[in-house]
Design a protein around this motif. Structure first.
Motif, PDB file in Angstrom:
ATOM      1  N   THR B  60       0.110  -6.073   7.723  1.00  0.00           N
ATOM      2  CA  THR B  60      -0.468  -6.863   6.684  1.00  0.00           C
ATOM      3  C   THR B  60       0.662  -7.279   5.714  1.00  0.00           C
ATOM      4  O   THR B  60       1.799  -6.814   5.597  1.00  0.00           O
ATOM      5  N   ILE B  70      -6.281  -7.887   0.442  1.00  0.00           N
ATOM      6  CA  ILE B  70      -7.578  -8.648   0.577  1.00  0.00           C
ATOM      7  C   ILE B  70      -8.736  -7.738   1.386  1.00  0.00           C
ATOM      8  O   ILE B  70      -9.892  -8.087   1.250  1.00  0.00           O
ATOM      9  N   ASN B  74     -11.942  -8.115  -0.314  1.00  0.00           N
ATOM     10  CA  ASN B  74     -13.098  -8.491   0.529  1.00  0.00           C
ATOM     11  C   ASN B  74     -14.311  -7.263   0.643  1.00  0.00           C
ATOM     12  O   ASN B  74     -15.443  -7.466   0.632  1.00  0.00           O
ATOM     13  N   PRO B 400      -1.248 -12.429   1.924  1.00  0.00           N
ATOM     14  CA  PRO B 400      -1.731 -11.892   3.253  1.00  0.00           C
ATOM     15  C   PRO B 400      -1.098 -12.577   4.599  1.00  0.00           C
ATOM     16  O   PRO B 400      -0.790 -13.745   4.521  1.00  0.00           O
ATOM     17  N   GLU B 404      -3.999  -9.770   8.850  1.00  0.00           N
ATOM     18  CA  GLU B 404      -4.854  -9.450   7.791  1.00  0.00           C
ATOM     19  C   GLU B 404      -6.174 -10.518   7.774  1.00  0.00           C
ATOM     20  O   GLU B 404      -7.138 -10.151   7.481  1.00  0.00           O
ATOM     21  N   ILE B 405      -5.756 -11.797   7.600  1.00  0.00           N
ATOM     22  CA  ILE B 405      -6.848 -12.871   7.362  1.00  0.00           C
ATOM     23  C   ILE B 405      -7.722 -12.741   8.581  1.00  0.00           C
ATOM     24  O   ILE B 405      -8.975 -12.687   8.513  1.00  0.00           O
ATOM     25  N   THR B 408      -9.968 -10.049   8.027  1.00  0.00           N
ATOM     26  CA  THR B 408     -11.023 -10.242   7.110  1.00  0.00           C
ATOM     27  C   THR B 408     -11.979 -11.262   7.915  1.00  0.00           C
ATOM     28  O   THR B 408     -13.372 -10.997   7.603  1.00  0.00           O
TER      29      THR B 408
END
Lengths: 301, 443
Positions: B60, B70, B74, B400, B404-405, B408
């Motif tokens: 991350t 995030i 989130n 990010p 990581e994205i 999410t």
């Protein structure tokens, strides 16, 4: 400590043994003693030979072999764990950082990172260049964990992985830590660091039993922090950073004894006097964290 | 004569209603295609989670300065959206508004989906998810995380019950009326309907327990988001150390939740052909509700931002400055004006509360709401009390990573999957309640 047996010490030891002999009631074997070196206890059993050892108050004593029986302590994970959480009884450790002496040698950072298996960007102690607006000058400020008496990091920990010991030290148990990083978010001094990846030299430390007081081996996905070198304190030595400093920046000692020792000059002074005479302060006292690290102001230039 | 005629009309009307509302319960090709797409996307995202498990959180963009990224924003967003189930079903329902009947189940499904996945989101943020059991073994009551976990679980359970209880008669109806169901679905209906037989006594029991649930969920929902805000407010960091964080978060949650429900309403109205049940009037009223909750949220924003900005306390300066004209100012002003003030002003115009415009506005609000959570979580950490030194350059900001994205995105995919499955397994509009409502209007 054991090697440096000087004359007055020897005298007091004799006195101690004499008392022991006269009363004759005290059995040293009964009071569970921790051997400084367990080898002596096992090898030589002939009566009349003496052994040196530390008693409960960390004093060096000598006794006849026939009077003592060894207490075998297995240095395994369970022992290290129990020891790590308990702390040293009767002590209140305290550090004094004399900013006027700091020349940014960074030997403290290096010694610390070496001892605690840290990467170059991971700091248990970090020497910051601070800007003093009043004097328009900058100075260097070593910033270890403040070992607060009211530690926010400990309060927020959901699993009791980080805790405050009775000797004032805030430690972390990286076998308990779940890696939520709430303590990092909560610490106003940014004193904690995280093992985002596999720690440095993880292979090398693979089979070493975990010592909470040293926080080694480090583990991936856990928080790590300054431990006031609790492992060294237990041996009666000064912390890694304190003894590594070439400029006499650090004083370390026990608040209960009201004595602190300079890591470079080995000079021992009264804590209360040192603090009072040098306009000492703590970092952000307004937050109510009650740090155990005191600072003596930088020299005005 | 007239009486008989009237009851015939009612029967045929309720027959049509049953037909209309049960029609959406099926596994058609479009559903399969959509689920296939979601599953594929989820698999890709899960690969990144595998990487994270393998290599640690180093995949991350987080670091020692911004140690909550995030994932946590989130998580806060998910908890926020899930609060809407409570507002619509409970608060409005108990006040006695009848118009919420056809959209209450949508709100409850959204609540369940987001609250459930929020629990998973928080696990993805853990450095040691393998030690999850430590929370039970060594949980400390002083820690806000322990409060949060307790209350999230309570809320998920209550939300599930709130969704399930009024579903029982509809499940029995599905079992009775629908033909050609796969065996597993039939069995599921049979188990879930708990031997429902449409007896007046049974309705009485359901209504009584439903009412208890409605009352219980209000404090729990308020608690869940207040405690989530305390994860920040209980620390000593400028920007987080705020006594109004609880109501600030709760009021923001209603804005995000209303927007989510409006988007879902639009989707179901168009795709499930429910124009007769989810009408322009519902969009209009939801628009007004959104204006009301936005107004409250604006009020809390003013308090939260103006008060420290006026005082300009030493360490607050840096944080407020960063938001007003610093590193995060572009995002901050976009979120505050584009995502809150402008939509709120627009929604006061009746024409903007028609289905399409209000849905577009809601999408903007929802996206802004996500970034608002980001602005609450991240910038505070970038302005610590002590300078950021002797660390890599990237520690001065936070970006990010793809992994990581992706992780999410996976949480959103899961939410969509849960909503899709629930809306295909059960009628999205409560059939018996609508029928009952219909009868009441006749009399």
């Amino acid at each position: 400590m054991a090697e440096k047996s000087n004359a007055p010490r020897r005298k007091s030891r004799r006195e101690f043994l004499r008392k022991l002999g006269t009363t004759g009631a005290v059995s040293i074997a009964g009071t569970s003693l921790l051997f400084a070196g367990s080898k002596t206890g096992n090898s030589d059993k002939t009566p009349g030979s003496k052994v040196k050892m530390l008693d409960q108050n960390n004093r060096l004593v000598e006794a006849d072999v026939s009077q003592v029986s060894p207490v075998s302590v297995k240095i395994d994970a369970g022992y290290l764990n129990k020891k790590g959480r308990k702390g040293l009884p009767g002590r209140k450790f305290v550090m004094v950082v004399d900013l006027a002496r700091c020349r940014n040698a960074r030997k403290c950072m290096k010694a610390c990172q070496g001892a605690h298996q840290l990467r170059p960007e991971q700091h248990h102690i970090n020497v910051l260049e601070m800007y003093d607006e009043e004097n328009g000058a900058s100075y260097f400020m070593p910033k270890p964990c403040q070992h607060c008496d009211n530690p926010n990091c400990v309060t927020v920990c959901p699993v009791d992985a980080t805790f405050k010991r009775e000797d004032g030290i805030v430690l972390i148990d990286n076998e308990r830590c779940i890696g939520c990083r709430f303590c990092i978010a909560a610490c106003p001094y940014s004193a904690r660091t995280f093992n985002w990846a596999e720690p440095k030299d993880a292979e090398k430390y693979k089979d070493v039993p975990y010592d909470m007081e040293l926080n080694v081996p480090q583990k991936k996905g856990t928080v790590t922090k300054c431990a006031f070198s609790a492992d060294r304190l237990r041996e009666g030595k000064l912390p890694y950073c304190v003894s590594a400093c070439p400029n006499g920046v650090y004083y370390f000692g026990d608040e209960n004894e009201d004595l602190v020792t300079n890591g470079t000059t080995r000079e021992t002074v009264r804590l209360s006097k040192l603090l009072k005479q040098n306009a000492s302060y703590t970092l952000m006292p307004e937050l109510g964290t009650k740090p155990r690290v005191y600072y003596l102001p930088p020299r005005r230039s | 004569m007239a009486g008989i005629h009237k009851s015939e009309v009612t029967i045929s009307q309720s027959g049509k209603m049953e037909h209309d509302l049960l029609r959406t319960v099926n596994w058609n090709g479009r559903f399969k295609l959509w689920m296939g797409f979601l599953s594929l996307l989820l698999l890709v995202c899960l690969y990144f989670y595998y990487l994270q498990l393998r290599d640690g959180l180093s995949v991350t963009g987080m670091h020692d300065i911004v140690s909550w990224g995030i994932y946590i924003s989130n998580f806060v967003f998910f908890i926020a959206v899930s609060l809407i189930g409570m507002l619509i079903s409970s608060v409005l329902g108990m006040i006695g508004y009848k118009w919420i009947k056809p959209i209450s189940r949508i709100a409850e499904i959204i609540a369940v989906a987001f609250a459930l996945v929020a629990g998973l989101v928080i696990i993805t943020d853990m450095g040691r998810p393998d030690r999850l059991q430590h929370l039970v073994m060594y949980g400390r009551i002083q820690s806000p995380i322990v409060w949060d976990i307790t209350i999230v679980i309570t809320y998920v359970v209550l939300s599930l019950l709130l969704l399930y209880l009024p579903l029982i008669p509809d499940i029995a109806l599905c079992n009775k009326k629908l033909t050609g169901l796969p065996a597993f679905q039939r069995r599921l209906y049979k188990i879930l309907s708990l031997g429902w037989a449409d007896k007046p006594g049974q309705f009485k029991v359901i209504k009584r327990y439903f009412r208890i649930l409605l009352i219980m969920i209000i404090p729990v929902a308020l608690a869940i988001h207040t405690v989530t805000s305390w994860l920040f407010a209980m620390t000593l960091r400028p920007g987080w150390d705020s006594p109004i964080f609880g109501p600030y978060f709760v009021s923001g949650a209603f804005v995000a939740g209303c927007a989510a429900v409006i988007i879902a309403m639009y989707f179901f109205q168009k795709n499930y052909k429910l124009q007769e049940y989810i009408t322009n009037r519902h969009f209009d009223l939801m628009g007004k509700l959104l204006v009301l909750v936005s107004l409250v949220y604006v009020y809390f924003n003013i308090n939260e931002i103006i008060v420290p900005a006026y005082k300009f306390k030493p360490f607050e300066v840096e944080h407020i400055g960063n938001l007003f004209y610093g590193h995060d100012s572009a995002l901050f002003w976009m979120v505050q004006t584009g995502g809150l003030i402008i939509p709120f002003l627009l929604l006061m115009i009746p024409k903007m509360r028609k289905p399409l415009p209000i849905t577009i506005i809601s999408v903007v609000i929802l996206v802004a709401a996500w970034f608002k959570r980001y602005l609450i979580v991240v910038p505070t950490q970038l302005t610590p009390y002590y300078p950021i030194q002797n660390v890599p350059e990237r520690y001065h900001s936070y970006t990010p990573t793809i992994a990581e994205i992706a992780i999410t995105v996976a949480s959103f995919v899961l939410v969509l999957m849960i909503i899709t499955i629930l809306s295909k397994l059960f009628p999205i509009i409560p059939v018996w309640e609508m029928k009952e409502e219909n009868e009441n209007q006749k009399q």
